[in-house]
Structure formats: C-alpha cells, structure tokens
Design an enzyme around this catalytic site. Structure first.
Site, PDB file in Angstrom:
ATOM      1  CD  GLU A 167      -3.015  -1.050   2.225  1.00  0.00           C
ATOM      2  OE1 GLU A 167      -3.014  -0.235   2.945  1.00  0.00           O
ATOM      3  OE2 GLU A 167      -3.752  -1.872   2.183  1.00  0.00           O
ATOM      4  CD  GLU A 351      -4.212  -5.701   3.451  1.00  0.00           C
ATOM      5  OE1 GLU A 351      -5.009  -4.948   3.917  1.00  0.00           O
ATOM      6  OE2 GLU A 351      -2.930  -5.784   3.521  1.00  0.00           O
TER       7      GLU A 351
HETATM    8  C1  FCB Z   1      -4.818  -2.267   5.326  1.00  0.00           C
HETATM    9  C2  FCB Z   1      -3.472  -2.591   5.836  1.00  0.00           C
HETATM   10  C3  FCB Z   1      -3.546  -3.664   6.828  1.00  0.00           C
HETATM   11  C4  FCB Z   1      -4.712  -3.359   7.851  1.00  0.00           C
HETATM   12  C5  FCB Z   1      -5.917  -3.360   7.045  1.00  0.00           C
HETATM   13  C6  FCB Z   1      -7.218  -2.976   8.060  1.00  0.00           C
HETATM   14  O1  FCB Z   1      -4.619  -0.632   4.873  1.00  0.00           O
HETATM   15  O2  FCB Z   1      -2.779  -2.804   4.861  1.00  0.00           O
HETATM   16  O3  FCB Z   1      -2.476  -3.536   7.569  1.00  0.00           O
HETATM   17  O4  FCB Z   1      -4.439  -2.282   8.626  1.00  0.00           O
HETATM   18  O5  FCB Z   1      -5.952  -2.076   6.275  1.00  0.00           O
END
Ligand code: FCB
Length: 440
Positions: A167, A351
């Site tokens: 990210e 994610e």
């Molecule tokens: C993302 C992150 C992860 C976690 C989630 C909820 O931005 O990569 O570490 O904090 O959000």
C-alpha cells in the site's frame, strides 16, 4: 457462505493475510526499533499508545497459526517480513534469529501445502533509517534493495510470490500528508518525495529479485472508491483529485510511466530533482497486481489549501471502524485496473475484510456481519471473473485479530479471535463458514 470454491475458476486461489508488526511481537527475537514504536510512544498518535511489542505473539505461536491456515482450507498465506527484525538498524548487521524465523515460516507453510506470498515491507521502518529521513531520502531505494537481497537470498527460492511494498498510498500520503500513521508527518514536500521514492524502491526491489531468478513478482496497491458529494463540477473535480492521488498515482507510475496531471498540480513543485528520469526503474515489469479494498469515501470541495476538499460522512452501513460497506467498489477497481493499466496481468484481491466488535461468548464468536461482508465482496469478485477480468485470487484481511495501527487493539479484523491477555486463538463463525466453503 453463499459461494464456494466451485463457483470460481479451477485455478482460483483463496488466502488470508497478516503483517509482521501487527502480529509477531516486535519486542522479541532481536528486532530493532521501528518508527511505529516511536510513533506509538508519542502521546496522541495511537489509541492508549498501544504498540506491537507483543501483539499476537506470533513469533512464538507460529505453528499454531499455520495450522489454522491449513485447517481453514486456504491455499495462500500472505505475510510480511519486518525490515527491523532482519536488519535491526536497517543497514549492515543482520539478525540471524530474524532471518531464521522467516525461513521456518516459509518451510512451515510448504510442509502444510500452503503457498507463501511474501511482502517485504508492511510499514515498520527501522528507526535508524527514519532518522536519516526515511522515505523522504532517495537513498532508501538502495537501502531497500539491500534488504530485499538479504531476505530473498534466504527465502526467495521457496516463495510462491513476492511483492516489495504494501500500500504505497498509506506509506506516502497517509503517513506524510495526513500524519495518521508513522512517521506522523504533515508536510507536502515530504509527501511528494515519499510517494516517488516508494515507487523507486519498489522498482529497485523488483530488479534485485529478478536478478536472484525469482518469479511471480507483483505490486500491492490499496483503493478507495470515490463518490462526489453532489452533482456540481466542483465536487466532480474534488473527487477526481482524491481518485488521482489515492487510486491512480502509483498505478500510473508503474504502468504509464507518469503521474496524474491533477495530482502534479499540487505535488509538482515539491518533487525531488530529476524524478522524471526514474520511470525506467519504476516501470520494471511485474507479473501481477494485488488490490486491497475496504470502502469508499464521499468527497466535497472546499476553499482550503490544496487539495481543496474534505471527506463527508456517507449513509451506508458501516464497520466497527466507521468505514462504509460498498462492495461494488471492488468490482469497479478490478475492472478499471485491468482495462486501464494492467491489461491482462493476473489480479489478486490481496486484502478485503471488515472490523467488527466481536465478542467471545461461551467459547464462540458469532460474526454474522463479517460473513455477510465476505459474501457480498466475493460475489463482486465472481462477477469480475465471469466478465473475463483475470482475477486469480481472493485473500481475506485478516487471519486473526491484530494490532490495527493507530487504532490499537480495539478493531477486530480477524477470522480468528485473539484474546490479547491470554493470547488464546478462537476461530470465529466466519472462519468455520469459509473453511466449509473452501473445502476441496
Ligand atoms: C490495510 C493494511 C492492513 C490493515 C488493514 C485493515 O490498509 O494493509 O495492515 O491495517 O488495512
């Protein structure tokens, strides 16, 4: 769950994700201090000034956690390697115990038939490098290349996939412009430099891994769907700018060798000298792109300084951390990434998941809301597959409850409940539902 493995293409992979600082227990095993330790120790930055000293104690409970992945019928485990655990001062000396740990982790996954997906950097910058300017310092690209070489010379031959940085938006904008994450800066010059140097470091890291003969290398970006607050041209412009620095900046750099014009109106004067000459490195070819997706934002224009806008609360149902639930955004980003940037490369949802105020009652956690969230988002992934978008996997954030950065230990994102006193793990209803859906 509404969908099962059989609703997706035969080669589609399901996984769960974590990151090192959020689960391992950073005060243990010879890891060096990180800028997250410093940030958390400074009043006002993190809820109750909580830090990752112990976290889920994964360092000592790794086998139990890997068994949870296996028993959950997952295919892939997306984890990260802590720079400060491997090189406590960021450069030079290597902590043998740290490197051994990651090797045991990778071997433990392979023994259980799981695919190891490594991310080299998930935010815990060694404090000594922060002292030297961290992501503001161009030299970080070479420091990161050296770290890449140390880690991957040990485990690179056994990984299923690897990505340099988790990210970039969070590392750049969230941490240097908004100041919500370490190092907690609010400085436009720092932001411009960090955003560019992250991509330079990404490119150098890819080069090093290619040099080691590694395959299946990717990049992981996070996205937030943007809705203009009203139908005016000003709101449209504000939303486009948010979309520019959040969702388009890094993809444009890697795939189009340029940054969005509307973003450069603000960041341009603050960019490091010669940034235009770095795109050969930044656009180093990757084999896949990972999308992290959670929510959307509503953006309204204002008369403040650039970027002349702010967020307004939205009407949709929200998760424990106040994020609106907007599954259509996931489909939109899969389609846009494929059509506008990656043009055929495999995509992975690296994610997706929700925070929920889960409670352990009689040894059980009934997180029906999470099951519903996953149902809705998996349905959009399936739609993307059906529409011919090359999505190849879906990984849930997170395997277990963990340290949620500035929000400390309150938000629970896990499929597995963690009692942060006893450290006991209890699989939630969502874990059991997924395990059943993913059974072969
Ligand atoms: C993302 C992150 C992860 C976690 C989630 C909820 O931005 O990569 O570490 O904090 O959000």
């Amino acid at each position: 769950m509404n969908l099962t493995r059989r609703d997706f293409p035969a080669d589609f992979l399901f996984g769960a994700a974590t990151s090192s600082y959020q689960i391992e227990g950073h005060a243990q095993g010879g890891a060096g201090k990180t800028h997250w330790d410093n940030f958390a120790a400074t009043p006002g930055n993190v809820v109750r000034a909580e830090n990752g000293d112990r976290a889920c104690d994964h360092l000592n409970r790794m086998d139990e956690d890997l068994d949870l992945l296996k028993d959950g019928n997952f295919d892939v485990y997306r984890f990260s390697t802590s720079w400060a655990r491997v090189m406590p001062e960021g450069r030079g000396a290597v902590n043998a115990e740290g490197l051994d740990f990651y090797e045991r982790l990778v071997d433990g996954l392979l023994e259980r038939g799981l695919k190891p997906a490594a991310t080299l950097y998930h935010w815990e910058l060694p404090s000594q490098l922060a002292d030297l300017g961290g992501w503001r310092n161009r030299d970080i690209a070479n420091w990161f290349a050296d770290f890449t070489e140390v880690v991957m010379s040990r485990i690179g031959d056994r990984l299923w996939s690897a990505a340099p940085i988790n990210e970039p938006w969070c590392v750049g904008w969230l941490s240097h412009f908004l100041g919500h994450h370490a190092p907690g800066m609010r400085d436009i010059r720092a932001t411009a430099r960090a955003m560019h140097h992250i991509l330079l470091a990404h490119g150098r890291s890819i080069q090093v891994m290619r040099g080691l003969g590694m395959k299946n290398l990717g990049a992981v970006f996070n996205f937030e769907y943007v809705t203009p607050a009203d139908a005016t041209p000003e709101a449209a412009e504000a939303a486009a700018l948010y979309d520019g620095y959040y969702n388009r900046f890094f993809l444009s750099g890697v795939f189009n060798r340029s940054y969005p014009e509307n973003v450069m109106k603000g960041l341009g004067p603050h960019m490091p000298n010669g940034w235009q000459d770095d795109f050969d490195t930044i656009s180093e070819p990757v084999d896949w792109v990972g999308l992290n997706y959670y929510t959307r934002k509503i953006i309204a224009p204002d008369s403040g300084p650039w970027p002349h806008h702010h967020e307004v609360p939205g009407p949709l149902p929200k998760t424990q951390v106040g994020w609106e639930i907007f599954p259509d955004g996931l489909y939109a980003f899969l389609k846009r990434t494929h059509e506008g940037y990656t043009r055929g490369l495999p995509l992975y949802v690296t994610e997706n998941g929700m925070a929920h105020a889960d409670r352990l009652v009689d040894g059980q956690v009934n997180d029906a809301a999470r099951i519903e969230y996953l149902n809705e988002h998996m349905a959009r992934v399936k739609r993307a597959c059906d529409d011919g978008i090359p999505v190849k996997g879906y990984f849930v954030w997170s395997l277990m409850d963990n340290y949620e950065w500035a929000l400390g230990y309150d938000p629970r994102f896990g499929l597995v409940h963690v009692d942060f006193d006893s450290l006991q793990r209890t699989p939630k209803a969502s874990y059991h539902a997924l395990a059943a859906a993913l059974a072969r």
